[in-house]
Design an enzyme around this catalytic site. Structure first.
Site, PDB file in Angstrom:
ATOM      1  N   ASP A 175     -15.750  29.891  13.009  1.00  0.00           N
ATOM      2  CA  ASP A 175     -15.617  31.300  13.041  1.00  0.00           C
ATOM      3  C   ASP A 175     -14.412  31.820  12.803  1.00  0.00           C
ATOM      4  OD1 ASP A 175     -14.406  30.811  15.389  1.00  0.00           O
ATOM      5  OD2 ASP A 175     -15.801  31.988  16.442  1.00  0.00           O
ATOM      6  N   SER A 176     -13.252  30.770  12.207  1.00  0.00           N
ATOM      7  CA  SER A 176     -12.208  31.109  11.535  1.00  0.00           C
ATOM      8  C   SER A 176     -12.357  31.612  10.317  1.00  0.00           C
ATOM      9  CB  SER A 176     -11.480  29.781  11.356  1.00  0.00           C
ATOM     10  OG  SER A 176     -12.100  28.729  10.696  1.00  0.00           O
ATOM     11  N   GLU A 234     -17.781  27.598  22.620  1.00  0.00           N
ATOM     12  CA  GLU A 234     -16.288  27.777  23.328  1.00  0.00           C
ATOM     13  C   GLU A 234     -16.583  27.949  24.908  1.00  0.00           C
ATOM     14  OE1 GLU A 234     -13.821  30.977  21.865  1.00  0.00           O
ATOM     15  OE2 GLU A 234     -13.817  30.306  19.638  1.00  0.00           O
ATOM     16  N   LYS A 292     -21.045  24.471  17.917  1.00  0.00           N
ATOM     17  CA  LYS A 292     -19.970  24.285  18.848  1.00  0.00           C
ATOM     18  C   LYS A 292     -20.093  25.502  19.543  1.00  0.00           C
ATOM     19  CE  LYS A 292     -15.590  24.924  16.966  1.00  0.00           C
ATOM     20  NZ  LYS A 292     -15.213  25.966  17.677  1.00  0.00           N
ATOM     21  N   ASP A 351     -20.100  27.040  14.412  1.00  0.00           N
ATOM     22  CA  ASP A 351     -19.785  27.525  15.384  1.00  0.00           C
ATOM     23  C   ASP A 351     -20.540  28.724  15.849  1.00  0.00           C
ATOM     24  OD1 ASP A 351     -17.264  26.864  16.661  1.00  0.00           O
ATOM     25  OD2 ASP A 351     -15.962  27.885  15.214  1.00  0.00           O
ATOM     26  N   GLU A 373      -7.772  23.211  21.562  1.00  0.00           N
ATOM     27  CA  GLU A 373      -6.897  24.193  21.013  1.00  0.00           C
ATOM     28  C   GLU A 373      -5.635  24.409  21.718  1.00  0.00           C
ATOM     29  OE1 GLU A 373      -9.158  26.892  18.414  1.00  0.00           O
ATOM     30  OE2 GLU A 373      -7.121  27.932  17.851  1.00  0.00           O
TER      31      GLU A 373
HETATM   32  O1  KIV Z   1     -13.245  28.328  13.852  1.00  0.00           O
HETATM   33  C1  KIV Z   1     -12.515  27.310  13.871  1.00  0.00           C
HETATM   34  O2  KIV Z   1     -12.218  27.047  12.357  1.00  0.00           O
HETATM   35  C2  KIV Z   1     -12.291  26.505  14.956  1.00  0.00           C
HETATM   36  C3  KIV Z   1     -11.299  25.278  14.582  1.00  0.00           C
HETATM   37  C4  KIV Z   1      -9.984  25.800  14.325  1.00  0.00           C
HETATM   38  C5  KIV Z   1     -11.373  24.396  15.686  1.00  0.00           C
HETATM   39  O3  KIV Z   1     -12.820  26.645  15.921  1.00  0.00           O
END
Ligand code: KIV
Length: 259
Positions: free
Chosen positions: A45-46, A115, A113, A84, A178
Protein backbone atom coordinates in the site's frame (compact mmCIF):
# COMPACT_ATOMS: atom_id res chain seq x y z
CA UNK A 1 11.23 -21.47 -13.94
CA UNK A 2 9.69 -22.69 -10.69
CA UNK A 3 7.54 -20.45 -8.55
CA UNK A 4 8.73 -19.47 -5.09
CA UNK A 5 6.35 -20.90 -2.51
CA UNK A 6 5.64 -20.24 1.16
CA UNK A 7 7.54 -23.42 2.19
CA UNK A 8 10.53 -22.12 0.15
CA UNK A 9 10.49 -18.90 2.22
CA UNK A 10 10.45 -20.88 5.48
CA UNK A 11 13.28 -23.08 4.20
CA UNK A 12 15.42 -20.00 3.47
CA UNK A 13 15.19 -19.07 7.17
CA UNK A 14 15.96 -22.64 8.25
CA UNK A 15 19.04 -22.74 6.01
CA UNK A 16 20.11 -19.23 7.11
CA UNK A 17 19.85 -17.73 3.61
CA UNK A 18 18.71 -14.13 3.27
CA UNK A 19 15.28 -13.44 1.75
CA UNK A 20 14.80 -10.53 -0.65
CA UNK A 21 11.56 -8.68 -1.23
CA UNK A 22 10.83 -5.68 -3.44
CA UNK A 23 7.62 -3.83 -4.12
CA UNK A 24 6.15 -3.44 -7.61
CA UNK A 25 2.92 -1.93 -8.86
CA UNK A 26 2.92 -2.33 -12.65
CA UNK A 27 3.96 -4.70 -15.41
CA UNK A 28 7.39 -3.16 -16.07
CA UNK A 29 8.30 -3.05 -12.38
CA UNK A 30 7.03 -6.60 -11.91
CA UNK A 31 9.17 -7.97 -14.75
CA UNK A 32 12.25 -6.20 -13.41
CA UNK A 33 11.69 -7.40 -9.85
CA UNK A 34 10.91 -10.94 -11.00
CA UNK A 35 14.14 -11.10 -13.03
CA UNK A 36 16.24 -9.65 -10.19
CA UNK A 37 16.23 -12.83 -8.12
CA UNK A 38 14.05 -11.39 -5.33
CA UNK A 39 11.91 -14.15 -3.85
CA UNK A 40 8.93 -11.98 -2.89
CA UNK A 41 7.16 -9.26 -4.88
CA UNK A 42 5.01 -7.10 -2.64
CA UNK A 43 2.15 -5.05 -4.03
CA UNK A 44 2.36 -2.72 -1.07
CA UNK A 45 0.00 0.00 0.00
CA UNK A 46 3.11 2.18 -0.34
CA UNK A 47 1.47 2.67 -3.74
CA UNK A 48 -0.39 5.46 -1.96
CA UNK A 49 2.87 7.43 -1.83
CA UNK A 50 4.79 6.29 -4.88
CA UNK A 51 1.91 5.93 -7.37
CA UNK A 52 -0.81 8.18 -5.97
CA UNK A 53 1.44 10.90 -4.51
CA UNK A 54 -0.15 10.86 -1.04
CA UNK A 55 1.71 11.59 2.18
CA UNK A 56 0.83 8.18 3.65
CA UNK A 57 -0.95 4.89 2.95
CA UNK A 58 -4.28 5.61 4.64
CA UNK A 59 -6.10 6.61 1.43
CA UNK A 60 -5.39 3.36 -0.41
CA UNK A 61 -8.46 1.19 -1.01
CA UNK A 62 -8.86 -2.56 -1.53
CA UNK A 63 -9.85 -1.82 -5.15
CA UNK A 64 -6.57 0.12 -5.61
CA UNK A 65 -4.46 -2.81 -4.35
CA UNK A 66 -6.47 -5.33 -6.40
CA UNK A 67 -5.98 -3.18 -9.52
CA UNK A 68 -2.19 -3.11 -9.02
CA UNK A 69 -2.10 -6.86 -8.33
CA UNK A 70 -3.80 -7.34 -11.71
CA UNK A 71 -1.17 -5.03 -13.26
CA UNK A 72 1.76 -7.11 -11.95
CA UNK A 73 0.49 -10.64 -12.26
CA UNK A 74 1.29 -11.39 -15.91
CA UNK A 75 4.85 -10.08 -15.55
CA UNK A 76 5.69 -12.44 -12.71
CA UNK A 77 6.92 -15.96 -13.42
CA UNK A 78 8.95 -16.78 -10.31
CA UNK A 79 8.41 -14.49 -7.31
CA UNK A 80 5.77 -15.04 -4.65
CA UNK A 81 3.20 -12.24 -5.07
CA UNK A 82 2.11 -10.83 -1.71
CA UNK A 83 -0.57 -8.11 -1.59
CA UNK A 84 -1.18 -5.65 1.22
CA UNK A 85 -4.54 -5.58 2.97
CA UNK A 86 -5.02 -1.80 3.05
CA UNK A 87 -6.55 0.20 5.88
CA UNK A 88 -10.31 -0.36 6.10
CA UNK A 89 -10.21 -3.78 4.46
CA UNK A 90 -9.87 -5.97 7.58
CA UNK A 91 -10.44 -3.95 10.76
CA UNK A 92 -14.24 -4.30 11.03
CA UNK A 93 -14.61 -8.06 11.31
CA UNK A 94 -12.98 -11.42 10.67
CA UNK A 95 -15.39 -11.94 7.75
CA UNK A 96 -14.30 -8.63 6.20
CA UNK A 97 -10.64 -9.68 6.46
CA UNK A 98 -11.35 -13.03 4.76
CA UNK A 99 -13.48 -11.46 1.99
CA UNK A 100 -10.84 -8.81 1.28
CA UNK A 101 -8.09 -11.43 1.13
CA UNK A 102 -10.11 -13.55 -1.29
CA UNK A 103 -10.50 -10.51 -3.57
CA UNK A 104 -6.73 -10.01 -3.63
CA UNK A 105 -6.09 -13.67 -4.41
CA UNK A 106 -8.71 -13.57 -7.19
CA UNK A 107 -6.80 -10.56 -8.58
CA UNK A 108 -3.59 -12.63 -8.70
CA UNK A 109 -1.92 -12.54 -5.27
CA UNK A 110 -0.57 -15.73 -3.66
CA UNK A 111 -0.60 -14.32 -0.13
CA UNK A 112 -1.66 -11.22 1.79
CA UNK A 113 0.07 -9.00 4.34
CA UNK A 114 -1.73 -7.56 7.35
CA UNK A 115 -0.46 -4.91 9.78
CA UNK A 116 -0.68 -5.50 13.54
CA UNK A 117 -1.75 -8.34 15.81
CA UNK A 118 -5.03 -9.37 14.16
CA UNK A 119 -4.66 -12.99 15.27
CA UNK A 120 -8.28 -14.11 14.73
CA UNK A 121 -8.25 -12.55 11.27
CA UNK A 122 -4.91 -14.21 10.44
CA UNK A 123 -6.24 -17.63 11.50
CA UNK A 124 -9.44 -17.20 9.48
CA UNK A 125 -7.64 -16.04 6.33
CA UNK A 126 -5.29 -19.04 6.53
CA UNK A 127 -8.28 -21.33 7.13
CA UNK A 128 -9.73 -19.94 3.90
CA UNK A 129 -6.57 -21.16 2.13
CA UNK A 130 -4.57 -17.93 1.91
CA UNK A 131 -1.06 -17.58 3.41
CA UNK A 132 -0.54 -14.47 5.54
CA UNK A 133 2.49 -12.30 6.18
CA UNK A 134 2.56 -10.11 9.29
CA UNK A 135 3.83 -6.55 9.70
CA UNK A 136 5.03 -5.12 13.05
CA UNK A 137 7.09 -2.21 14.34
CA UNK A 138 6.06 0.99 12.62
CA UNK A 139 2.84 -0.01 10.88
CA UNK A 140 2.21 2.89 8.49
CA UNK A 141 -1.61 2.55 8.43
CA UNK A 142 -1.53 3.57 12.12
CA UNK A 143 0.74 6.56 11.50
CA UNK A 144 -1.66 8.88 13.33
CA UNK A 145 -1.66 6.60 16.40
CA UNK A 146 2.15 6.55 16.42
CA UNK A 147 2.24 10.34 15.88
CA UNK A 148 4.54 10.05 12.87
CA UNK A 149 6.94 7.59 11.26
CA UNK A 150 8.92 6.91 14.45
CA UNK A 151 11.54 4.22 15.09
CA UNK A 152 10.14 1.42 17.26
CA UNK A 153 11.75 -0.89 19.83
CA UNK A 154 13.96 1.77 21.40
CA UNK A 155 12.97 0.67 24.92
CA UNK A 156 13.87 -2.96 24.20
CA UNK A 157 12.49 -5.90 22.23
CA UNK A 158 10.01 -7.37 24.75
CA UNK A 159 6.78 -5.89 23.37
CA UNK A 160 7.76 -6.68 19.79
CA UNK A 161 8.75 -10.25 20.69
CA UNK A 162 5.38 -10.74 22.40
CA UNK A 163 3.48 -9.42 19.35
CA UNK A 164 5.64 -11.44 16.94
CA UNK A 165 5.09 -14.68 18.88
CA UNK A 166 1.32 -14.02 18.90
CA UNK A 167 1.09 -13.68 15.14
CA UNK A 168 3.58 -16.53 14.55
CA UNK A 169 1.28 -18.70 16.67
CA UNK A 170 -1.68 -17.50 14.57
CA UNK A 171 0.14 -18.81 11.50
CA UNK A 172 1.98 -16.06 9.60
CA UNK A 173 4.79 -17.32 7.35
CA UNK A 174 6.93 -14.22 7.80
CA UNK A 175 6.88 -10.85 9.49
CA UNK A 176 7.87 -7.46 8.06
CA UNK A 177 9.63 -5.44 10.75
CA UNK A 178 9.51 -1.75 9.85
CA UNK A 179 11.67 0.95 11.47
CA UNK A 180 12.75 -1.17 14.43
CA UNK A 181 16.14 -0.64 16.11
CA UNK A 182 18.78 -3.13 14.91
CA UNK A 183 19.19 -4.68 18.34
CA UNK A 184 15.44 -5.20 18.89
CA UNK A 185 15.07 -6.61 15.35
CA UNK A 186 17.96 -9.03 16.09
CA UNK A 187 16.25 -10.27 19.28
CA UNK A 188 12.90 -10.72 17.50
CA UNK A 189 14.55 -12.57 14.61
CA UNK A 190 16.34 -14.93 16.98
CA UNK A 191 13.10 -15.76 18.83
CA UNK A 192 11.07 -16.67 15.75
CA UNK A 193 10.77 -19.79 13.60
CA UNK A 194 9.36 -17.70 10.75
CA UNK A 195 11.56 -15.16 8.96
CA UNK A 196 11.66 -11.45 9.70
CA UNK A 197 11.84 -9.20 6.65
CA UNK A 198 13.25 -5.83 7.67
CA UNK A 199 12.85 -2.34 6.31
CA UNK A 200 14.83 0.22 8.27
CA UNK A 201 15.44 -2.50 10.89
CA UNK A 202 19.12 -3.25 10.42
CA UNK A 203 21.15 -6.18 9.12
CA UNK A 204 20.08 -8.93 11.51
CA UNK A 205 16.66 -9.61 9.98
CA UNK A 206 16.26 -12.80 7.95
CA UNK A 207 15.51 -10.76 4.84
CA UNK A 208 15.06 -7.23 3.58
CA UNK A 209 12.26 -5.41 1.76
CA UNK A 210 12.56 -2.14 -0.10
CA UNK A 211 10.19 0.05 -2.05
CA UNK A 212 11.18 -0.23 -5.73
CA UNK A 213 11.05 3.52 -6.33
CA UNK A 214 13.42 4.16 -3.40
CA UNK A 215 16.18 1.84 -4.63
CA UNK A 216 15.83 3.21 -8.18
CA UNK A 217 16.14 6.82 -7.07
CA UNK A 218 12.57 7.58 -8.13
CA UNK A 219 11.13 8.31 -4.69
CA UNK A 220 9.84 11.70 -3.67
CA UNK A 221 12.46 11.85 -0.90
CA UNK A 222 15.56 9.92 0.05
CA UNK A 223 15.10 7.90 3.24
CA UNK A 224 17.87 6.86 5.65
CA UNK A 225 16.57 3.28 5.53
CA UNK A 226 16.88 3.06 1.74
CA UNK A 227 19.89 2.94 -0.58
CA UNK A 228 19.71 4.42 -4.08
CA UNK A 229 21.30 1.89 -6.48
CA UNK A 230 20.67 3.94 -9.63
CA UNK A 231 19.70 7.59 -10.02
CA UNK A 232 16.74 7.03 -12.37
CA UNK A 233 15.32 10.48 -11.73
CA UNK A 234 18.42 12.13 -13.31
CA UNK A 235 18.63 9.57 -16.11
CA UNK A 236 14.95 9.98 -17.02
CA UNK A 237 15.16 13.75 -16.78
CA UNK A 238 18.18 13.84 -19.14
CA UNK A 239 16.50 11.43 -21.57
CA UNK A 240 13.28 13.46 -21.71
CA UNK A 241 15.17 16.73 -22.18
CA UNK A 242 17.04 15.13 -25.10
CA UNK A 243 13.75 14.01 -26.65
CA UNK A 244 12.21 17.49 -26.31
CA UNK A 245 15.27 19.20 -27.75
CA UNK A 246 15.52 16.75 -30.70
CA UNK A 247 11.85 17.29 -31.59
CA UNK A 248 12.30 21.06 -31.37
CA UNK A 249 15.42 20.94 -33.55
CA UNK A 250 13.89 18.53 -36.10
CA UNK A 251 16.48 15.79 -35.37
CA UNK A 252 13.72 13.37 -34.26
CA UNK A 253 12.10 11.56 -35.97
CA UNK A 254 14.90 10.70 -38.39
CA UNK A 255 15.09 8.19 -41.26
CA UNK A 256 15.36 5.28 -38.76
CA UNK A 257 12.06 6.19 -37.13
CA UNK A 258 10.13 6.85 -40.34
CA UNK A 259 8.32 4.64 -42.90
O1 KIV B 1 3.49 -0.97 1.56
C1 KIV B 1 4.64 -1.41 1.48
O2 KIV B 1 5.33 -1.29 0.46
C2 KIV B 1 5.18 -2.08 2.65
C3 KIV B 1 6.66 -2.27 2.70
C4 KIV B 1 7.33 -0.98 2.87
C5 KIV B 1 7.04 -3.26 3.72
O3 KIV B 1 4.45 -2.44 3.51
Amino acid sequence: MTRVTVPDILELKRSKQKIVCLTAYDDFGARMVDQSGAEILLVGDSLGSVIQGSANTTGVSLADVAYHVRCVRTGVRRALIVADLPMGSYGSSVAQAVDSSVQLVRAGACAVKIEGTYCDEIRAIIKAGIPVMGHLGLTPQSVHVFGGHKVQGRSGPDKLIEQALQIQEAGVFGIVLELVTSSSAKSVSEELKVPTIGIGSGPHCDGQVQVLHDVLGMGVRQFKHAKVYVDCKSLVSQALQSYVSEVKSGEFPGEDNSF
